[in-house]
Design a protein around this motif. Structure first.
Motif, PDB file in Angstrom:
ATOM      1  N   VAL A 191       3.714  56.702  61.657  1.00 52.55           N
ATOM      2  CA  VAL A 191       5.103  56.962  61.259  1.00 52.55           C
ATOM      3  C   VAL A 191       5.424  58.447  61.411  1.00 52.55           C
ATOM      4  N   ARG A 195       8.334  60.307  63.449  1.00 49.34           N
ATOM      5  CA  ARG A 195       9.322  61.019  62.639  1.00 49.34           C
ATOM      6  C   ARG A 195       9.459  62.459  63.118  1.00 49.34           C
ATOM      7  N   THR A 200      13.555  57.128  63.904  1.00 46.37           N
ATOM      8  CA  THR A 200      13.447  56.252  62.750  1.00 46.37           C
ATOM      9  C   THR A 200      12.361  55.231  63.076  1.00 46.37           C
ATOM     10  N   ALA A 201      11.509  54.935  62.112  1.00 44.36           N
ATOM     11  CA  ALA A 201      10.433  53.968  62.323  1.00 44.36           C
ATOM     12  C   ALA A 201      10.792  52.657  61.637  1.00 44.36           C
ATOM     13  N   TRP A 212       2.880  50.583  53.037  1.00 45.48           N
ATOM     14  CA  TRP A 212       3.805  51.716  52.976  1.00 45.48           C
ATOM     15  C   TRP A 212       4.293  51.934  51.557  1.00 45.48           C
ATOM     16  N   VAL A 221      12.451  55.503  57.539  1.00 39.21           N
ATOM     17  CA  VAL A 221      11.608  54.316  57.664  1.00 39.21           C
ATOM     18  C   VAL A 221      12.371  53.103  57.153  1.00 39.21           C
ATOM     19  N   SER A 223      12.082  49.034  56.343  1.00 35.41           N
ATOM     20  CA  SER A 223      11.123  47.963  56.054  1.00 35.41           C
ATOM     21  C   SER A 223      11.771  46.603  56.251  1.00 35.41           C
TER      22      SER A 223
END
Length: 249
Positions: A191, A195, A200-201, A212, A221, A223
């Motif tokens: 990540v 970043r 954006t991950a 995470w 991030v 999810s």
């Protein structure tokens, strides 16, 4: 308030069903996120939920054409019908890859199955992302499951071959119950790598959010588990779902 039994003050309808076992930790994590994202002050304010966790044929194996791996579709249909028999009016799949079967399951059962992939890509857009890297299983990537709902103004990227192999190993680790410091650090490193380059991950496999847990909220991030949970909560609050649920009562 609709959905509450006025005699007891306890919310009795509607009921959400979560198909877990895809794998088990991902299912339990999705259920936890559903609880945490529900606006509630007491036990009685929460929605009723059924987490059905059972072994399914490998979706990764089936979608990859591995010989001898049967289709999980009949098993997913049976699981959905089981949830319907328990009064579930909204169903959530605790797996991104399993969304390859979502429309078929919905067609065969008539269930309202949350489109977790669309919910996730909408969250990517809501974050104001301009470039996003998708961390997911190889079949999800190969079949481009995220792409039909991908925001037009966000560049879509996938990890390198070596990074994808590392992600595959992390996903397997979570499925086998290995969620220790080494696995957490490995995901954090991936990540951070993106970043630092302005990406954006998207944690686009439901196993990955299990690893995470940043000390502070991280807007870079996204999810999938949070997106599915939020979409399920929104679906549970729709007037049509509430009306159907009240008829069941």
């Amino acid at each position: 308030m609709r959905g509450l039994n006025n005699g007891t003050g306890v919310r009795t309808a509607p009921v959400v069903g979560i198909i877990g076992g895809l794998g088990p930790l991902a299912g339990s994590h999705l259920y936890e996120r559903f609880i945490r994202l529900t606006a509630a002050e007491t036990d009685q304010d929460h929605f009723s939920a059924v987490l059905l966790s059972r072994p399914f044929p490998s979706r990764i194996g089936h979608l990859s054409g591995v010989p001898g791996v049967e289709s999980p579709l009949p098993h997913l249909v049976a699981a959905t019908r089981s949830l319907q028999s328990l009064g579930c009016t909204v169903v959530a799949l605790a797996s991104a890859t399993t969304h390859a079967y979502r429309e078929d399951v919905q067609e065969r059962t008539g269930a309202t199955i949350v489109d977790g992939l669309r919910a996730t890509t909408r969250e990517v857009a809501a974050r104001g992302a301009t470039r996003c890297v998708v961390f997911c299983t190889a079949p999800t990537r190969r079949r481009r499951l995220y792409e039909p709902s991908w925001p037009d103004d966000v560049e879509l990227h996938y990890p390198t071959r070596a990074e994808q192999e590392a992600l595959n190993q992390l996903i397997t680790a979570v499925k086998s119950g290995r969620t220790g410091p080494a696995e957490v650090e490995a995901l954090d490193e991936l990540v951070s790598r993106y970043r630092n380059r302005g990406f954006t991950a998207l944690l686009g496999c439901t196993e990955l959010p299990v690893l995470w847990s940043p000390r502070e909220p991280d807007a870079t991030v996204v999810s999938i588990n949070d997106a599915i949970a939020a979409a399920a909560i929104a679906a549970m609050s729709e007037p049509a779902v509430l009306a159907d649920a009240e008829q069941l009562n």
